[in-house]
Motif scaffolding. Sequence first.
Motif: not given
Length: 498
Positions: A36-38, A215-216, A398-399, A405-406
């Motif tokens: 959201i912020f991203g 990378t994620n 953000g992702w 965060s996950a």
Amino acid sequence: MSIWPYLQKIDQTADASFLGWVIASFSLGQMVASPIFGLWSNYRPRKEPLTVSIFISVAANCLYAYVQVPASHNKYYMLVARGLVGFGAGNVAVIRSYIAGATSLQERTSSMANTSACQALGFILGPVFQTCFALIGEKGVTWDTIKLQINMYTAPVLLGAFLGILNIILILTILREHHVDDSGRQCKNINFEEASTDEVQVPQGNIDQVAVVATNVLFFVILFIFALFETIVTPLTMDMYAWTREQAVLYDGIILAALGVEAVIIFMGIKLLSKKVGERAILLGGLIVVWVGFFILLPWGHQFPKIQWEDLHNNSIPNTTFGEIIITLWKIPREDHNEGPTGCPVEQAWCLYTPMIHLAQFLTSAVLIGIGYPSCNVMSYTLYSKILGPKPQGVYMGWLTASGSAARILGPIFISQVYAAWGPRWAFSLVCGMVLLTITLLGVVSRRLIAFSAFSVLWLVLPKGARNQIKGLILAKNGTIKALRRIISAANLNTSNV
């Protein structure tokens, strides 16, 4: 470091499993807020999401300071407070996006390392302040007018709220928008209205989505590993070394502060080392060091931790049956001290048969994890920002933050459940296996983790023979545009972007 003893004090029904949920709630809030912020920062001045997010954190810290006031369900108030603090922390995506857009490729690693060093400095000062606040004690002082109790548990969040207000003032008065391309030339800001006519536009091209996803995943595992280590430090040391709540806050605070100092040194060294060996090699080396750290943390030997009742001695356990142990435990009264019983709680059955982790083991492991984690952390999102190229990276960052965060949600839940049920041997063995799988993934996708450009995207789809010809031209210092065009044309690929 004070969450666990504070939780035990305000709500006797809270156990180690609920601790995992409390710590995970921070990351759940951050995971929701980051995209959201991203997205917000891609189309509007970054001051807006930064100011709003920090204000939410300030309010949530104030709520945390009052969780002991309600007559019941205190642990759920703590859960909500930590979740809101995490929601405010979703601004990390905005910060990383700003740095990625404000630096050239040559500046990127150094700038990311500087930012990570600042985060590590906060990581150092946090436990230092917590250690100092431990001198206030559990009782502290009470401000009756506003029903505020200032003690070793609430003083850190009140300081955090004050620093949040200071941060808002600095953002509104100092922060300026800035955006450059990979070469360092000024670009037109998509999320800012003012732009000079001589600014260059951001180049277009396709991002390598395989590299983005990989990378994620790497970032998820890196954060997962550190989150579970961060979560288990206090319960592990209280179980293995029979530390009281105050001792755990003090000693673990000192240990984490020392790891923060170590991280700052690592970040400064990375800035120099990355120029010689590259980001991918540092990322691989960091994962190997982390694996060694968790392998050392596996319990060995024949010495067992102290059980939580002093009348039960470890040297009697091997000579009795499990049924006799249970009968004996029912006959032993609990210790009656202000701090409560210390040692490994008998409710955790593994305490009766799992060897203790010696303090030297724990400290050696902490040092190695303190080397590997910051190396992997800064290299993963440095590579990520280079893969994305000069486009606005708010949503993508953000992702990335959401994946981290996950990890910080699942890591504490995983370690608290596995540790409570099966003990440190199973928990840390599973972590070692996870790190090995991550190293394998890095080896598979390594060649795709390169900086974005029209040529690098084209390079990925070139046949191996064409790539070898181009390498030969470069080594021979004869890599002319005409020669490159002939090679790529022979591969039946579009040469318009060459």
